[in-house]
Motif scaffolding. Structure first.
Motif, short mmCIF file in Angstrom:
data_model
loop_
_atom_site.label_atom_id
_atom_site.label_comp_id
_atom_site.label_asym_id
_atom_site.label_seq_id
_atom_site.Cartn_x
_atom_site.Cartn_y
_atom_site.Cartn_z
N THR A 52 40.53 40.60 29.91
CA THR A 52 40.68 39.20 29.55
C THR A 52 39.71 38.39 30.39
N PHE A 53 38.95 37.54 29.75
CA PHE A 53 38.02 36.67 30.47
C PHE A 53 38.72 35.37 30.82
N VAL A 54 38.52 34.89 32.06
CA VAL A 54 39.24 33.71 32.54
C VAL A 54 38.33 32.56 32.95
N GLN A 55 37.02 32.80 33.02
CA GLN A 55 36.11 31.76 33.47
C GLN A 55 34.74 32.02 32.87
N ASP A 56 34.04 30.95 32.49
CA ASP A 56 32.65 31.04 32.04
C ASP A 56 31.77 30.36 33.08
N ASN A 57 30.61 30.97 33.37
CA ASN A 57 29.65 30.43 34.33
C ASN A 57 28.29 30.33 33.68
N HIS A 98 25.57 40.53 43.63
CA HIS A 98 26.85 39.91 43.96
C HIS A 98 28.02 40.68 43.37
N TYR A 99 29.15 40.57 44.06
CA TYR A 99 30.42 41.11 43.56
C TYR A 99 31.55 40.40 44.30
N GLN A 100 32.77 40.60 43.84
CA GLN A 100 33.94 40.07 44.54
C GLN A 100 34.84 41.22 44.95
N LYS A 101 35.41 41.10 46.16
CA LYS A 101 36.32 42.10 46.71
C LYS A 101 37.72 41.88 46.15
N ALA A 102 38.54 42.93 46.22
CA ALA A 102 39.95 42.86 45.82
C ALA A 102 40.63 41.79 46.67
N ASN A 157 37.91 37.47 36.54
CA ASN A 157 38.68 36.82 37.60
C ASN A 157 37.93 35.57 38.03
N PRO A 158 38.66 34.53 38.44
CA PRO A 158 37.96 33.32 38.86
C PRO A 158 37.20 33.56 40.16
N TYR A 159 36.22 32.70 40.41
CA TYR A 159 35.47 32.77 41.66
C TYR A 159 36.42 32.54 42.83
N SER A 160 36.26 33.35 43.87
CA SER A 160 37.06 33.21 45.09
C SER A 160 36.12 33.34 46.28
N GLN A 161 35.84 32.23 46.94
CA GLN A 161 34.88 32.23 48.05
C GLN A 161 35.23 33.24 49.14
N PRO A 162 36.50 33.38 49.54
CA PRO A 162 36.80 34.36 50.60
C PRO A 162 36.55 35.81 50.19
N HIS A 163 36.45 36.08 48.89
CA HIS A 163 36.26 37.44 48.40
C HIS A 163 34.83 37.68 47.89
N ASP A 164 34.00 36.66 48.00
CA ASP A 164 32.61 36.73 47.57
C ASP A 164 31.84 37.68 48.50
#
Length: 180
Positions: free
Chosen positions: A43-48, A62-66, A136-143
């Motif tokens: 499921t897609f939750v955000q468009d950039n 780039h990637y995001q951590k769990a 998943n939405p962008y999450s700065q702490p997991h960037d």
């Protein structure tokens, strides 16, 4: 729509069917049921969307951590990019390997970059606009990110890397070895 898989499991190149006439063309850019059946059930939750003014702009890797890893469905709306996915799944037999594909506004190709992959692209034309859906939405702490020029990955970027245009963040990303 049609799709092509790569030697590394997960990523897919999506090839739309353009229906053209004297006015231009029409295409289905995304169809949820088709995507779930042929690519992956997400499921897609955000468009950039991004604009890169200069040829040779590299964004990534780039990637995001769990707990907020992102799958990305990437499309070029204007111009052209060389789009890359790097396998960073620790248990994978293809850890550290990459795939790449050229995406153009003209043909409408899309690259599916699943969770567990770092993503980056290089612009091939000026004023390139890239659009991507994320799971998943962008999450700065997991960037997080990796060095685009890490020899352990060995991406064959189609530009002179000494002239690459980078953000301050992308100039200092860690090497792949930091993930082991």
């Amino acid at each position: 729509m049609d799709s092509k898989r790569f030697e590394i499991s997960g990523p897919a190149l999506i090839l739309p069917k353009l229906i053209g006439d004297s006015r231009g063309y029409f295409m289905e850019a995304f169809k949820a049921d088709w995507f779930r059946e042929h690519i992956e059930d997400v499921t897609f939750v955000q468009d950039n969307q991004s604009l890169s003014a200069q040829v040779g702009t590299i964004r990534g890797l780039h990637y995001q951590k769990a707990p907020f890893p992102q799958g990305k469905l990437v499309r070029c709306l204007k111009g052209a990019i060389f789009d890359v996915a790097v396998d960073i799944r620790p248990e994978s037999d293809t850890f550290g390997q990459w795939i790449g594909a050229t995406l153009t506004a003209e043909k409408g190709e899309q690259l599916w970059v699943p969770e567990g992959f770092a993503h980056g692209f290089c612009t091939l034309e000026p004023d390139t606009i890239v659009f991507y859906k994320v799971t998943n939405p962008y999450s700065q702490p997991h960037d997080a990110g990796l060095a685009f020029d890490d020899p352990a990955i060995g991406i064959e970027w189609p530009i002179d890397l000494s002239k690459a245009v980078l953000s301050d963040k992308d100039k200092v990303q860690p090497k792949l070895a930091s993930l082991r």
